[in-house]
Design an enzyme around this catalytic site. Structure first.
Site, PDB file in Angstrom:
ATOM      1  N   GLY A   1      -8.921  -3.187   6.026  1.00 51.66           N
ATOM      2  CA  GLY A   1      -9.146  -2.716   7.388  1.00 51.66           C
ATOM      3  C   GLY A   1      -8.279  -3.331   8.474  1.00 51.66           C
ATOM      4  O   GLY A   1      -8.338  -2.899   9.617  1.00 51.66           O
TER       5      GLY A   1
ATOM      6  N   GLU B   1      -6.640   2.703  -2.224  1.00 53.18           N
ATOM      7  CA  GLU B   1      -6.050   1.440  -2.687  1.00 53.18           C
ATOM      8  C   GLU B   1      -6.426   1.198  -4.137  1.00 53.18           C
ATOM      9  O   GLU B   1      -7.403   1.768  -4.625  1.00 53.18           O
ATOM     10  CB  GLU B   1      -6.608   0.253  -1.876  1.00 53.18           C
ATOM     11  CG  GLU B   1      -5.978   0.099  -0.515  1.00 53.18           C
ATOM     12  CD  GLU B   1      -6.703  -0.912   0.367  1.00 53.18           C
ATOM     13  OE1 GLU B   1      -7.251  -1.891  -0.157  1.00 53.18           O
ATOM     14  OE2 GLU B   1      -6.711  -0.705   1.584  1.00 53.18           O
TER      15      GLU B   1
ATOM     16  N   ARG C   1      -8.107  -6.776  -9.670  1.00 53.47           N
ATOM     17  CA  ARG C   1      -8.939  -7.947 -10.006  1.00 53.47           C
ATOM     18  C   ARG C   1     -10.327  -7.490 -10.462  1.00 53.47           C
ATOM     19  O   ARG C   1     -10.670  -6.314 -10.327  1.00 53.47           O
ATOM     20  CB  ARG C   1      -9.115  -8.811  -8.753  1.00 53.47           C
ATOM     21  CG  ARG C   1      -9.834  -8.031  -7.642  1.00 53.47           C
ATOM     22  CD  ARG C   1     -10.268  -8.894  -6.472  1.00 53.47           C
ATOM     23  NE  ARG C   1     -11.114  -8.129  -5.562  1.00 53.47           N
ATOM     24  CZ  ARG C   1     -10.683  -7.301  -4.639  1.00 53.47           C
ATOM     25  NH1 ARG C   1      -9.376  -7.109  -4.474  1.00 53.47           N
ATOM     26  NH2 ARG C   1     -11.529  -6.634  -3.868  1.00 53.47           N
TER      27      ARG C   1
ATOM     28  N   GLU D   1      -9.740   2.779  -5.694  1.00 56.23           N
ATOM     29  CA  GLU D   1     -10.634   3.093  -4.571  1.00 56.23           C
ATOM     30  C   GLU D   1     -10.287   4.448  -3.973  1.00 56.23           C
ATOM     31  O   GLU D   1      -9.102   4.730  -3.731  1.00 56.23           O
ATOM     32  CB  GLU D   1     -10.482   2.060  -3.454  1.00 56.23           C
ATOM     33  CG  GLU D   1     -10.908   0.669  -3.806  1.00 56.23           C
ATOM     34  CD  GLU D   1     -10.905  -0.244  -2.581  1.00 56.23           C
ATOM     35  OE1 GLU D   1     -11.540  -1.300  -2.646  1.00 56.23           O
ATOM     36  OE2 GLU D   1     -10.265   0.092  -1.557  1.00 56.23           O
TER      37      GLU D   1
ATOM     38  N   VAL E   1     -16.410  -8.144  -6.884  1.00 59.95           N
ATOM     39  CA  VAL E   1     -17.728  -8.721  -6.616  1.00 59.95           C
ATOM     40  C   VAL E   1     -18.824  -7.839  -7.227  1.00 59.95           C
ATOM     41  O   VAL E   1     -19.762  -8.326  -7.856  1.00 59.95           O
ATOM     42  CB  VAL E   1     -17.965  -8.870  -5.094  1.00 59.95           C
ATOM     43  CG1 VAL E   1     -19.370  -9.418  -4.823  1.00 59.95           C
ATOM     44  CG2 VAL E   1     -16.912  -9.744  -4.443  1.00 59.95           C
TER      45      VAL E   1
ATOM     46  N   ASN F   1      -7.384  -2.108  -6.634  1.00 63.87           N
ATOM     47  CA  ASN F   1      -7.636  -3.544  -6.735  1.00 63.87           C
ATOM     48  C   ASN F   1      -7.339  -3.993  -8.158  1.00 63.87           C
ATOM     49  O   ASN F   1      -7.869  -3.431  -9.113  1.00 63.87           O
ATOM     50  CB  ASN F   1      -9.088  -3.860  -6.392  1.00 63.87           C
ATOM     51  CG  ASN F   1      -9.410  -3.479  -4.965  1.00 63.87           C
ATOM     52  OD1 ASN F   1      -8.610  -3.694  -4.064  1.00 63.87           O
ATOM     53  ND2 ASN F   1     -10.553  -2.875  -4.756  1.00 63.87           N
TER      54      ASN F   1
ATOM     55  N   LYS G   1     -18.484  -5.258   2.095  1.00 68.32           N
ATOM     56  CA  LYS G   1     -19.501  -4.488   1.390  1.00 68.32           C
ATOM     57  C   LYS G   1     -20.839  -5.220   1.461  1.00 68.32           C
ATOM     58  O   LYS G   1     -20.878  -6.457   1.384  1.00 68.32           O
ATOM     59  CB  LYS G   1     -19.084  -4.286  -0.068  1.00 68.32           C
ATOM     60  CG  LYS G   1     -17.864  -3.353  -0.181  1.00 68.32           C
ATOM     61  CD  LYS G   1     -17.272  -3.317  -1.565  1.00 68.32           C
ATOM     62  CE  LYS G   1     -15.982  -2.499  -1.536  1.00 68.32           C
ATOM     63  NZ  LYS G   1     -15.139  -2.754  -2.714  1.00 68.32           N
TER      64      LYS G   1
ATOM     65  N   LYS H   1      -3.872  11.483   7.398  1.00 67.33           N
ATOM     66  CA  LYS H   1      -4.944  12.250   8.023  1.00 67.33           C
ATOM     67  C   LYS H   1      -6.169  11.347   8.094  1.00 67.33           C
ATOM     68  O   LYS H   1      -6.510  10.690   7.112  1.00 67.33           O
ATOM     69  CB  LYS H   1      -5.234  13.482   7.146  1.00 67.33           C
ATOM     70  CG  LYS H   1      -6.408  14.307   7.580  1.00 67.33           C
ATOM     71  CD  LYS H   1      -5.987  15.356   8.575  1.00 67.33           C
ATOM     72  CE  LYS H   1      -7.188  16.044   9.198  1.00 67.33           C
ATOM     73  NZ  LYS H   1      -6.878  16.593  10.523  1.00 67.33           N
TER      74      LYS H   1
ATOM     75  N   LYS I   1       0.819  -1.222   0.000  1.00 70.66           N
ATOM     76  CA  LYS I   1       0.000   0.000   0.000  1.00 70.66           C
ATOM     77  C   LYS I   1       0.851   1.270   0.000  1.00 70.66           C
ATOM     78  O   LYS I   1       0.380   2.320  -0.461  1.00 70.66           O
ATOM     79  CB  LYS I   1      -0.957  -0.006   1.195  1.00 70.66           C
ATOM     80  CG  LYS I   1      -1.800  -1.282   1.326  1.00 70.66           C
ATOM     81  CD  LYS I   1      -2.624  -1.584   0.085  1.00 70.66           C
ATOM     82  CE  LYS I   1      -3.203  -2.990   0.110  1.00 70.66           C
ATOM     83  NZ  LYS I   1      -3.782  -3.406  -1.171  1.00 70.66           N
TER      84      LYS I   1
HETATM   85  C1  MV4 Z   1      -9.252   5.471   5.891  1.00 75.53           C
HETATM   86  C2  MV4 Z   1     -10.347   5.932   6.660  1.00 75.53           C
HETATM   87  C3  MV4 Z   1     -10.300   7.225   7.107  1.00 75.53           C
HETATM   88  N1  MV4 Z   1      -9.239   8.016   6.829  1.00 75.53           N
HETATM   89  N2  MV4 Z   1      -8.233   6.287   5.627  1.00 75.53           N
HETATM   90  C4  MV4 Z   1     -10.588   0.911   5.719  1.00 75.53           C
HETATM   91  C5  MV4 Z   1     -10.117  -0.197   4.851  1.00 75.53           C
HETATM   92  C6  MV4 Z   1      -9.034   0.361   4.002  1.00 75.53           C
HETATM   93  N3  MV4 Z   1      -9.150  -0.138   2.698  1.00 75.53           N
HETATM   94  C7  MV4 Z   1      -9.153   1.836   4.099  1.00 75.53           C
HETATM   95  N4  MV4 Z   1     -10.046   2.101   5.179  1.00 75.53           N
HETATM   96  C8  MV4 Z   1     -10.211   3.357   5.672  1.00 75.53           C
HETATM   97  N5  MV4 Z   1      -9.212   4.229   5.401  1.00 75.53           N
HETATM   98  C9  MV4 Z   1      -8.228   7.534   6.099  1.00 75.53           C
HETATM   99  N6  MV4 Z   1      -7.179   8.320   5.841  1.00 75.53           N
HETATM  100  C10 MV4 Z   1     -11.410   5.060   6.899  1.00 75.53           C
HETATM  101  C11 MV4 Z   1     -11.344   3.756   6.408  1.00 75.53           C
HETATM  102  C12 MV4 Z   1     -12.513   2.944   6.664  1.00 75.53           C
HETATM  103  C13 MV4 Z   1     -13.333   2.494   5.607  1.00 75.53           C
HETATM  104  C14 MV4 Z   1     -13.042   2.762   4.284  1.00 75.53           C
HETATM  105  C15 MV4 Z   1     -13.843   2.318   3.264  1.00 75.53           C
HETATM  106  C16 MV4 Z   1     -14.998   1.624   3.557  1.00 75.53           C
HETATM  107  C17 MV4 Z   1     -15.312   1.324   4.858  1.00 75.53           C
HETATM  108  C18 MV4 Z   1     -14.498   1.760   5.897  1.00 75.53           C
HETATM  109  C19 MV4 Z   1     -14.835   1.474   7.215  1.00 75.53           C
HETATM  110  C20 MV4 Z   1     -14.014   1.906   8.228  1.00 75.53           C
HETATM  111  C21 MV4 Z   1     -12.860   2.634   7.960  1.00 75.53           C
END
Ligand code: MV4
Length: 446
Positions: free
Chosen positions: A165, A287, A291, A275, A294, A289, A237, A201, A116
């Site tokens: 997560g 991020e 692939r 994403e 779903v 992906n 999701k 942040k 990442k």
């Molecule tokens: C974050 C965030 C808030 N601020 N990054 C969760 C999984 C990972 N792929 C990225 N995630 C998050 N990154 C910053 N700088 C909050 C989350 C996050 C989240 C993101 C997407 C969908 C659901 C989520 C649920 C909790 C936290």
């Protein structure tokens, strides 16, 4: 074009890939564990090979067994679906070494996006907006504190090997920074065997919006708009929709073109998803992906493009079958992931499906690998199927979704259908007014 494709997956996605192959005149090979001998993907495929016992680690993740299945059947290519080996760069490399095409991106790009920190600095350099934070990894606790003070609290520590997560910790202020960093580090070490961290942040109530891209080996790169995947529970999701209720045509065009240019410069091949978190009108990359996802059917519904067909064409060296100018976004689509789970506690509910009747009619698609009498094994994820509904606008789509949820009959196991009926009746959902924490708050109401 390939004559025979091996589908290294199970369930609804194995059927999804099989269908695309059949329409292209390609013969399919199913692989399965001993727990999946009666699965629909095995019945439907032109040939099948048992690759091991029930645990995925010994079957669907068993690379030597899958290579053997290719050699036995003479498959020229492998489609990995999602999950399992779909983002395993080593699997892609081993296939190539055996002269078998991996239907997916180059292994270098899988590897790059799997880290990442590398992913973030790569896309940043390509002009994609990222969350403010450490440029690269954290090198010391002192540097972590310095960066945090610069960007302002709260901050979020993330694992380089993370995603989904795991290995994340919020520090609300200076006093909690070291504790958060050390906890995140040890969790990452335990989960991934890699404790490299970065800091960002922390965004409080963003939406999760992702952009679909497709790129071929002839220099064509197209974006297919976005999906809003903010409705999640424990990083799973639950419901996805396209387009996002939060975006207008100008916003879509803007982020779509930024992503398109970046993916072109990267020399990426195949389908991919970028994403973002989206807050106060701004996009922040989180991020990529590498692939098929779903939730790809909501994009298929509003564009009319078969993403699996395009994946196969691109892997075979052909041009993708459309240009950016030809892409038209049509109406609105929503996908519900129907799981064999208790709709209140989310406890898995494996067992035999005693009755199964899927909804139909205009704008309705059900992707599922189950049938009446099928026994859902306890070893894999609890997805029974995906209900995808399309309408001319969001309101029509929601009305149609309500109708189809009422038509859907699944007997013998608990399902999440009742949850969707409640969810789509909520005024916030109806208004498209939600964020990544909204669903958990909704579920916590009494
Ligand atoms: C974050 C965030 C808030 N601020 N990054 C969760 C999984 C990972 N792929 C990225 N995630 C998050 N990154 C910053 N700088 C909050 C989350 C996050 C989240 C993101 C997407 C969908 C659901 C989520 C649920 C909790 C936290």
């Amino acid at each position: 074009m390939f004559e025979k494709v091996l589908i290294a997956n199970r369930g609804e996605i194995a059927l999804r890939v099989h269908r695309a192959c059949q329409e292209m005149g390609i013969s399919t090979v199913a692989v399965h564990s001993t727990a999946d001998s009666d699965a629909m993907h095995v019945r439907l495929a032109n040939e099948s090979v048992c690759i091991g016992p029930a645990p995925a680690s010994e079957s669907y993740l068993n690379i030597p067994a899958i290579i053997s299945a290719c050699e036995i059947t003479g498959a020229n290519a492998v489609h990995p679906g999602y999950g399992f080996l779909s983002e395993n760069a080593r699997f892609a490399e081993i296939l190539e070494a055996h002269d078998i095409t991996f239907i997916g991106p180059k292994s270098d790009h899988i590897k790059m996006m799997g880290d990442k920190i590398v992913a973030k600095s790569t896309v940043k350099a390509l002009g994609i907006p990222v969350v403010p934070g450490s440029d690269g990894g954290i090198t010391s606790e002192e540097q972590a504190m310095k960066v945090a003070k610069e960007i302002g609290f709260p901050v979020l520590f993330k694992a380089a090997a993370g995603g989904g997560g795991r290995g994340m910790k919020v520090a609300k202020d200076e006093d909690h920074l070291l504790e958060a960093l050390r906890t995140a580090r040890s969790e990452a070490k335990a989960a991934f065997g890699d404790d490299a961290m970065y800091v960002e942040k922390y965004l409080g109530q963003p939406r999760h919006i992702e952009v679909q891209v497709v790129a071929d080996a002839h220099g064509n790169v197209v974006h297919l708009g976005e999906r809003d995947c903010s409705l999640q529970r424990r990083h799973q999701k639950v419901l996805e929709e396209a387009p996002s209720p939060a975006l207008n045509d100008a916003g879509r065009e803007k982020i779509g073109e930024i992503v398109r240019r970046a993916i072109g410069k990267l020399g990426y091949l195949g389908v991919g998803t970028i994403e973002f978190l989206y807050e106060d009108g701004e996009f922040y990359f989180i991020e990529m992906n590498t692939r098929l996802q779903v939730e790809h059917p909501v994009t298929e519904a509003i564009t009319g493009i078969d993403l699996v067909r395009e994946q196969i064409r691109i892997a075979a060296g052909l041009e993708m079958s459309f240009t950016q100018e030809e892409v038209q976004f049509n109406g609105h689509a929503i996908e519900c992931r129907v799981n064999a789970e208790n709709p209140k506690t989310f406890a898995p509910s494996p067992g035999t499906i005693r009755g199964f009747h899927t909804p139909g009619g205009l704008g309705v698609r059900v992707d599922s690998g189950v049938y009446t009498g099928y026994k859902i094994p306890p070893y894999y994820d609890s997805l029974i199927g995906k209900l995808i509904v399309h309408g001319r606008n969001r309101n029509e789509c929601i009305m149609r979704l309500r109708r189809t949820l009422n038509e859907f009959v699944i007997e013998g196991v608990d399902t999440t259908i009742p949850l969707f009926k409640d969810l789509i009746a909520d005024p916030d959902f109806m208004n498209g007014d939600y964020h990544i924490h909204w669903l958990e708050e909704f579920l916590a109401r009494d």
